[in-house]
Scaffold this active site. Structure first.
Site, PDB file in Angstrom:
ATOM      1  CG  ASN A  12      11.045  -9.573 -15.912  1.00 38.00           C
ATOM      2  OD1 ASN A  12      11.343  -9.715 -17.140  1.00 38.00           O
ATOM      3  ND2 ASN A  12      10.260 -10.386 -15.439  1.00 38.00           N
ATOM      4  CD1 TRP A  13      13.052  -3.675 -18.876  1.00 39.21           C
ATOM      5  CD2 TRP A  13      13.318  -3.293 -20.978  1.00 39.21           C
ATOM      6  NE1 TRP A  13      13.245  -2.584 -18.815  1.00 39.21           N
ATOM      7  CE2 TRP A  13      13.691  -2.158 -20.361  1.00 39.21           C
ATOM      8  CE3 TRP A  13      13.335  -3.291 -22.548  1.00 39.21           C
ATOM      9  CZ2 TRP A  13      14.269  -1.236 -20.822  1.00 39.21           C
ATOM     10  CZ3 TRP A  13      14.177  -2.388 -22.838  1.00 39.21           C
ATOM     11  CH2 TRP A  13      14.662  -1.411 -21.986  1.00 39.21           C
ATOM     12  CE  LYS A  14       6.837  -8.898 -15.588  1.00 38.67           C
ATOM     13  NZ  LYS A  14       5.691  -9.036 -14.635  1.00 38.67           N
ATOM     14  CG  HIS A  99       8.600 -14.130 -13.833  1.00 35.96           C
ATOM     15  ND1 HIS A  99       7.145 -13.889 -14.026  1.00 35.96           N
ATOM     16  CD2 HIS A  99       8.926 -12.996 -13.270  1.00 35.96           C
ATOM     17  CE1 HIS A  99       6.559 -12.715 -13.619  1.00 35.96           C
ATOM     18  NE2 HIS A  99       7.799 -12.279 -13.285  1.00 35.96           N
ATOM     19  CD  GLU A 101       4.637 -12.294 -15.961  1.00 33.11           C
ATOM     20  OE1 GLU A 101       5.639 -11.961 -16.657  1.00 33.11           O
ATOM     21  OE2 GLU A 101       4.210 -11.365 -15.095  1.00 33.11           O
ATOM     22  CD  GLU A 169       9.138 -11.088  -9.327  1.00 33.94           C
ATOM     23  OE1 GLU A 169       9.119  -9.946  -9.543  1.00 33.94           O
ATOM     24  OE2 GLU A 169       8.646 -11.952 -10.363  1.00 33.94           O
ATOM     25  N   GLY A 175       2.185  -6.829 -11.359  1.00 35.05           N
ATOM     26  CA  GLY A 175       1.440  -5.861 -12.294  1.00 35.05           C
ATOM     27  C   GLY A 175      -0.170  -5.089 -11.779  1.00 35.05           C
ATOM     28  CB  SER A 214       2.995  -3.471  -7.292  1.00 33.21           C
ATOM     29  OG  SER A 214       1.970  -4.224  -8.228  1.00 33.21           O
ATOM     30  N   GLY A 235       9.089  -4.999 -12.785  1.00 31.58           N
ATOM     31  CA  GLY A 235       8.562  -5.181 -13.931  1.00 31.58           C
ATOM     32  C   GLY A 235       8.289  -3.958 -14.602  1.00 31.58           C
ATOM     33  N   GLY A 236       7.020  -3.471 -14.442  1.00 29.83           N
ATOM     34  CA  GLY A 236       6.396  -2.371 -15.392  1.00 29.83           C
ATOM     35  C   GLY A 236       7.543  -1.123 -15.171  1.00 29.83           C
TER      36      GLY A 236
HETATM   37  P1  13P Z   1       5.571  -5.536 -11.853  1.00 31.73           P
HETATM   38  O1  13P Z   1       6.844  -4.649 -11.177  1.00 31.73           O
HETATM   39  O2  13P Z   1       5.136  -4.633 -12.810  1.00 31.73           O
HETATM   40  O3  13P Z   1       4.531  -5.656 -10.852  1.00 31.73           O
HETATM   41  O4  13P Z   1       5.945  -6.870 -12.140  1.00 31.73           O
HETATM   42  C1  13P Z   1       6.854  -7.419 -11.310  1.00 31.73           C
HETATM   43  C2  13P Z   1       7.803  -8.731 -11.928  1.00 31.73           C
HETATM   44  O5  13P Z   1       7.091  -9.565 -12.335  1.00 31.73           O
HETATM   45  C3  13P Z   1       9.110  -8.482 -12.047  1.00 31.73           C
HETATM   46  O6  13P Z   1       9.422  -9.780 -12.214  1.00 31.73           O
END
Ligand code: 13P
Length: 256
Positions: A12-14, A99, A101, A169, A175, A214, A235-236
């Site tokens: 997920n590149w956000k 998600h 967020e 999640e 993050g 993470s 994510g990251g």
């Molecule tokens: P991170 O891997 O950066 O913690 O993010 C997880 C995430 O929210 C994937 O949707």
């Protein structure tokens, strides 16, 4: 892992990535084209601006492309939103809904997330429905209660293992570099599996339940080796092809 379930490694590149990042998509598309593609699915969900080009770049690859959100309606006066049909029209095949967020930045409720998942099904997209507890909810011992409520509220009655992926999640793990213990992940995933089977029957035994929060090359093998963890939502670490591919590569050992 779950018997007879094909794992899914999803990125997920956000709100990250301009055209310059297409090189990473290209590298991931090439990187997932080995023998592991017969056993493990790989997906990248770039920002909407890159969707169409990303699918074009991965046409000849096992890499699948998805979006990060969709509107619950098919079309209409919703400035700034994307319909599931528009996502499918870009040749994307997945969409993330609910998600944390989106839930926090845009006050999305379980009810809305469920409607978005239904919109995804109507456009033949697979919905990745995200759930997870906050740090406070965890501290007060409510984790399983929250997962139960979010599963009941966010997952449509028409969900099945082909159209639906659940992503657990924990909000506090996103993050932050923090992850739950193996024992906690195992308990949460066993609980979600039992809830899904109670509601949908045996068909839910093969519904994929991803872990997210993470996930890195260094902890991927341990996390994805846990019972009922059927892949990762990253994510990251998904922004860098080498990290994403290292996480995907953890399955070389796990599926050997
Ligand atoms: P991170 O891997 O950066 O913690 O993010 C997880 C995430 O929210 C994937 O949707």
């Amino acid at each position: 892992m779950t018997p007879d379930v094909r794992p899914l490694v999803a990125g997920n590149w956000k709100m990250n990535g301009t055209r310059a990042a297409l090189d990473q998509i290209k590298a991931i598309a090439e990187g997932v084209d080995g023998p592991l593609a017969e056993k493990v699915d790989a997906l990248i969900c770039p920002p909407a601006t890159l969707l169409y080009v990303a699918t074009a770049l991965s046409t000849d690859s096992a890499l699948m492309i998805g979006a990060q959100d969709c509107h619950q309606d098919q079309s209409g006066a919703h400035t700034g939103d994307l319909s599931a049909e528009m996502i499918a029209d870009c040749f994307a095949t997945y969409v993330i809904v609910g998600h944390s967020e989106r839930r926090s930045d845009h006050a999305e409720t379980d009810h809305l997330v469920r409607a978005k998942a239904e919109a995804a099904y109507a456009a033949d997209l697979t919905a990745i429905i995200c759930i997870g507890e906050t740090a406070d909810e965890r501290k007060s011992g409510q984790t399983l209660e929250i997962l139960k409520r979010q599963l009941a509220g966010s997952v449509p009655d028409s969900a099945n293992a082909e159209t639906t992926v659940i992503a657990y999640e924990p909000v506090w793990a996103i993050g932050t570099g923090l992850t739950p213990t193996v024992d906690d992940v195992e308990k949460a995933h066993a609980f979600m599996r039992a809830e899904l089977v109670a509601r949908f029957g045996d068909a839910a035994k093969t519904m994929r339940i991803l872990y997210g929060g993470s996930v890195k090359p260094g902890n991927a093998r341990e996390l994805m080796g846990i019972a009922n963890v059927d892949g990762a939502l990253i994510g990251g670490a998904s922004l860098k092809a080498s990290d994403f591919l290292a996480i995907y590569g953890a399955y070389e050992v796990l599926t050997a």
